[in-house]
Design a protein around this motif. Structure first.
Motif, PDB file in Angstrom:
ATOM      1  N   ARG A 196      32.391  37.724  24.850  1.00 23.86           N
ATOM      2  CA  ARG A 196      31.759  37.624  23.540  1.00 23.86           C
ATOM      3  C   ARG A 196      31.783  38.977  22.843  1.00 23.86           C
ATOM      4  NH1 ARG A 196      27.503  32.897  22.896  1.00 23.86           N
ATOM      5  NH2 ARG A 196      28.586  31.351  24.137  1.00 23.86           N
ATOM      6  N   LEU A 197      31.091  39.047  21.743  1.00 20.75           N
ATOM      7  CA  LEU A 197      31.163  40.233  20.902  1.00 20.75           C
ATOM      8  C   LEU A 197      30.462  41.414  21.548  1.00 20.75           C
ATOM      9  CD1 LEU A 197      32.164  40.971  18.044  1.00 20.75           C
ATOM     10  CD2 LEU A 197      29.855  40.588  17.256  1.00 20.75           C
ATOM     11  N   ASP A 198      31.163  42.529  21.623  1.00 23.25           N
ATOM     12  CA  ASP A 198      30.600  43.777  22.124  1.00 23.25           C
ATOM     13  C   ASP A 198      30.401  44.701  20.941  1.00 23.25           C
ATOM     14  OD1 ASP A 198      29.878  45.993  23.582  1.00 23.25           O
ATOM     15  OD2 ASP A 198      31.946  46.536  24.076  1.00 23.25           O
TER      16      ASP A 198
ATOM     17  N   PRO B 129      41.547  43.403  24.361  1.00 20.66           N
ATOM     18  CA  PRO B 129      40.262  44.052  24.076  1.00 20.66           C
ATOM     19  C   PRO B 129      40.043  44.358  22.606  1.00 20.66           C
ATOM     20  CG  PRO B 129      41.782  45.598  25.142  1.00 20.66           C
ATOM     21  CD  PRO B 129      42.413  44.243  25.221  1.00 20.66           C
ATOM     22  N   ARG B 130      41.087  44.274  21.821  1.00 15.54           N
ATOM     23  CA  ARG B 130      40.935  44.511  20.379  1.00 15.54           C
ATOM     24  C   ARG B 130      40.402  43.282  19.649  1.00 15.54           C
ATOM     25  NH1 ARG B 130      46.975  46.349  19.220  1.00 15.54           N
ATOM     26  NH2 ARG B 130      47.229  44.459  20.496  1.00 15.54           N
ATOM     27  N   ILE B 131      40.377  42.153  20.330  1.00 16.30           N
ATOM     28  CA  ILE B 131      39.891  40.906  19.727  1.00 16.30           C
ATOM     29  C   ILE B 131      38.436  40.703  20.118  1.00 16.30           C
ATOM     30  CG2 ILE B 131      40.210  38.416  19.553  1.00 16.30           C
ATOM     31  CD1 ILE B 131      43.148  38.866  20.321  1.00 16.30           C
ATOM     32  N   ARG B 132      37.601  40.392  19.155  1.00 20.77           N
ATOM     33  CA  ARG B 132      36.166  40.217  19.388  1.00 20.77           C
ATOM     34  C   ARG B 132      35.767  38.810  18.925  1.00 20.77           C
ATOM     35  NH1 ARG B 132      33.596  44.975  16.078  1.00 20.77           N
ATOM     36  NH2 ARG B 132      31.816  44.688  17.461  1.00 20.77           N
ATOM     37  N   PHE B 133      35.027  38.124  19.761  1.00 23.75           N
ATOM     38  CA  PHE B 133      34.629  36.747  19.489  1.00 23.75           C
ATOM     39  C   PHE B 133      33.170  36.721  19.063  1.00 23.75           C
ATOM     40  CE2 PHE B 133      34.100  32.380  19.539  1.00 23.75           C
ATOM     41  CZ  PHE B 133      33.221  31.921  20.511  1.00 23.75           C
ATOM     42  N   LEU B 134      32.923  36.119  17.912  1.00 20.86           N
ATOM     43  CA  LEU B 134      31.572  36.028  17.357  1.00 20.86           C
ATOM     44  C   LEU B 134      31.219  34.556  17.197  1.00 20.86           C
ATOM     45  CD1 LEU B 134      29.150  37.574  16.147  1.00 20.86           C
ATOM     46  CD2 LEU B 134      30.332  37.545  13.947  1.00 20.86           C
ATOM     47  N   PRO B 135      30.464  33.977  18.125  1.00 20.93           N
ATOM     48  CA  PRO B 135      30.150  32.552  18.053  1.00 20.93           C
ATOM     49  C   PRO B 135      28.983  32.258  17.122  1.00 20.93           C
ATOM     50  CG  PRO B 135      29.210  33.483  20.041  1.00 20.93           C
ATOM     51  CD  PRO B 135      29.936  34.607  19.354  1.00 20.93           C
ATOM     52  N   HIS B 136      28.936  31.028  16.631  1.00 17.34           N
ATOM     53  CA  HIS B 136      27.808  30.574  15.821  1.00 17.34           C
ATOM     54  C   HIS B 136      27.630  29.078  16.068  1.00 17.34           C
ATOM     55  CE1 HIS B 136      25.323  29.953  12.133  1.00 17.34           C
ATOM     56  NE2 HIS B 136      24.896  31.146  12.476  1.00 17.34           N
TER      57      HIS B 136
ATOM     58  N   TRP C  92      43.630  48.434  15.223  1.00 15.25           N
ATOM     59  CA  TRP C  92      42.844  47.383  14.562  1.00 15.25           C
ATOM     60  C   TRP C  92      41.914  46.704  15.563  1.00 15.25           C
ATOM     61  CZ3 TRP C  92      43.787  42.988  17.231  1.00 15.25           C
ATOM     62  CH2 TRP C  92      45.047  42.821  17.809  1.00 15.25           C
ATOM     63  N   GLU C  93      40.919  46.034  15.014  1.00 12.40           N
ATOM     64  CA  GLU C  93      40.130  45.051  15.749  1.00 12.40           C
ATOM     65  C   GLU C  93      40.197  43.746  14.961  1.00 12.40           C
ATOM     66  OE1 GLU C  93      35.941  45.812  15.936  1.00 12.40           O
ATOM     67  OE2 GLU C  93      35.730  46.069  13.772  1.00 12.40           O
TER      68      GLU C  93
ATOM     69  N   ASP D  75      36.230  53.886  17.237  1.00 16.48           N
ATOM     70  CA  ASP D  75      36.296  52.768  16.299  1.00 16.48           C
ATOM     71  C   ASP D  75      37.708  52.598  15.754  1.00 16.48           C
ATOM     72  OD1 ASP D  75      33.647  52.226  16.608  1.00 16.48           O
ATOM     73  OD2 ASP D  75      33.003  53.059  14.691  1.00 16.48           O
ATOM     74  N   PRO D  76      38.160  51.354  15.589  1.00 19.27           N
ATOM     75  CA  PRO D  76      39.494  51.112  15.021  1.00 19.27           C
ATOM     76  C   PRO D  76      39.532  51.475  13.547  1.00 19.27           C
ATOM     77  CG  PRO D  76      38.284  49.063  15.213  1.00 19.27           C
ATOM     78  CD  PRO D  76      37.440  50.105  15.880  1.00 19.27           C
ATOM     79  N   LEU D  77      40.721  51.714  13.045  1.00 17.58           N
ATOM     80  CA  LEU D  77      40.867  52.040  11.627  1.00 17.58           C
ATOM     81  C   LEU D  77      40.688  50.802  10.756  1.00 17.58           C
ATOM     82  CD1 LEU D  77      41.532  54.356   9.639  1.00 17.58           C
ATOM     83  CD2 LEU D  77      43.929  53.629   9.776  1.00 17.58           C
ATOM     84  N   VAL D  78      41.146  49.656  11.249  1.00 16.16           N
ATOM     85  CA  VAL D  78      41.145  48.423  10.457  1.00 16.16           C
ATOM     86  C   VAL D  78      40.366  47.332  11.183  1.00 16.16           C
ATOM     87  CG1 VAL D  78      42.569  46.634   9.370  1.00 16.16           C
ATOM     88  CG2 VAL D  78      43.424  48.984   9.520  1.00 16.16           C
ATOM     89  N   THR D  79      39.519  46.632  10.444  1.00 17.59           N
ATOM     90  CA  THR D  79      38.889  45.413  10.938  1.00 17.59           C
ATOM     91  C   THR D  79      39.529  44.222  10.247  1.00 17.59           C
ATOM     92  OG1 THR D  79      36.740  46.411  11.448  1.00 17.59           O
ATOM     93  CG2 THR D  79      36.768  44.046  11.014  1.00 17.59           C
ATOM     94  N   VAL D  80      40.009  43.282  11.028  1.00 18.21           N
ATOM     95  CA  VAL D  80      40.574  42.039  10.498  1.00 18.21           C
ATOM     96  C   VAL D  80      39.522  40.947  10.668  1.00 18.21           C
ATOM     97  CG1 VAL D  80      42.489  40.410  10.590  1.00 18.21           C
ATOM     98  CG2 VAL D  80      42.849  42.807  11.272  1.00 18.21           C
ATOM     99  N   VAL D  81      39.159  40.304   9.569  1.00 14.71           N
ATOM    100  CA  VAL D  81      38.112  39.283   9.570  1.00 14.71           C
ATOM    101  C   VAL D  81      38.761  37.899   9.483  1.00 14.71           C
ATOM    102  CG1 VAL D  81      36.173  38.324   8.277  1.00 14.71           C
ATOM    103  CG2 VAL D  81      36.374  40.804   8.581  1.00 14.71           C
TER     104      VAL D  81
END
Length: 256
Positions: free
Chosen positions: A4-6, A70-77, A45-46, A14-20
């Motif tokens: 899950r999200l860390d 590890p650059r991919i982060r999972f944010l559940p809802h 990127w993340e 911190d990465p330079l770019v966040t991809v949403v």
């Protein structure tokens, strides 16, 4: 253990770019989208996969993909709240200086991030976009965009594809999307353009937008109603000016 999200705000790594990427019932396309980010020839990127109460297994897939890189982060809802809130939840934990957007049924060309971040660094542009390829089955058509657009120009029609937009939080802050069911991306671009003179375009197509039956963007009448609501209720335009802008918007759609 679930990947899950860390959340590690303020880390020197911190990465330079966040991809949403908002995710809702995108099981058939999500892996292709994620693969296009992992295939970038720019690696700083993340990718935040912000699930929005998926019921088709997309959340499980997003979690597995996060475990692979590890650059991919999972944010559940737990429940569905709409793309705007899903993106804003991701923005709330984003660590990158540059914020880029990619929906879970689209994809990027491999040089997208490198070219766009290089362009922003060279020009000092705070908000950028590019052309893209519109894909329907085996057919592809290039969507050409103007070299720049300001607030007044964008009111006449959205020329900024969400899958191509990048903004610099160092110059603009971390700006969230207005909570609209449709046209939330268009509303954000207008919001950003209140802060800068114009958004600038990278002069080449950098992404693939896949058209599919049943997507929110394919419901044209609903989209038109949402555009009218945006003009009247979000931007506060008087009725006659909103009607003029909507006419310009429709005319542009006919030729794009």
């Amino acid at each position: 253990m679930p990947c899950r999200l860390d959340i590690r705000p303020g880390s020197p790594n911190d990465p330079l770019v966040t991809v949403v990427t908002p995710v809702y019932n995108a099981l058939s396309t999500l892996e292709r989208t994620v693969d296009s980010v992992r295939a970038q020839d720019f690696g700083d990127w993340e990718l935040i996969l912000s699930d929005d109460g998926s019921t088709d297994g997309s959340d499980d897939l997003a979690q597995r993909l996060a475990c692979k890189d590890p650059r991919i982060r999972f944010l559940p809802h737990a429940c569905n709240t709409g793309a705007a809130q899903a993106r804003n939840r991701a923005l709330g934990v984003a660590r990158g200086q540059f914020v880029a957007f990619l929906d879970a049924d689209d994809e990027w060309l491999p040089h997208k991030l490198r070219r766009q971040i290089q362009f922003m660094r060279e020009t000092g542009a705070a908000f950028t976009y590019s052309g893209y390829l519109r894909v329907r089955g085996s057919r592809r058509r290039e969507v050409r965009v103007p070299p720049s657009v300001d607030y007044a120009g964008l009111l006449g029609g959205n020329v900024i594809g969400c899958l191509t937009a990048v903004y610099d939080t160092a110059q603009l802050g971390r700006v969230e999307m207005p909570d609209l069911r449709l046209r939330q991306d268009y509303a954000l671009w207008l919001k950003l353009l209140r802060q800068v003179d114009c958004a600038r375009a990278v002069p080449e197509p950098l992404a693939l937008h896949h058209l599919r039956t049943g997507s929110l963007s394919s419901a044209r009448w609903a989209a038109l109603r949402a555009t009218w609501t945006l003009y009247r209720q979000v931007e506060g335009l008087p009725r006659h000016r909103a009607a003029t802008c909507l006419t310009r918007h429709l005319t542009r759609r006919l030729f794009n």
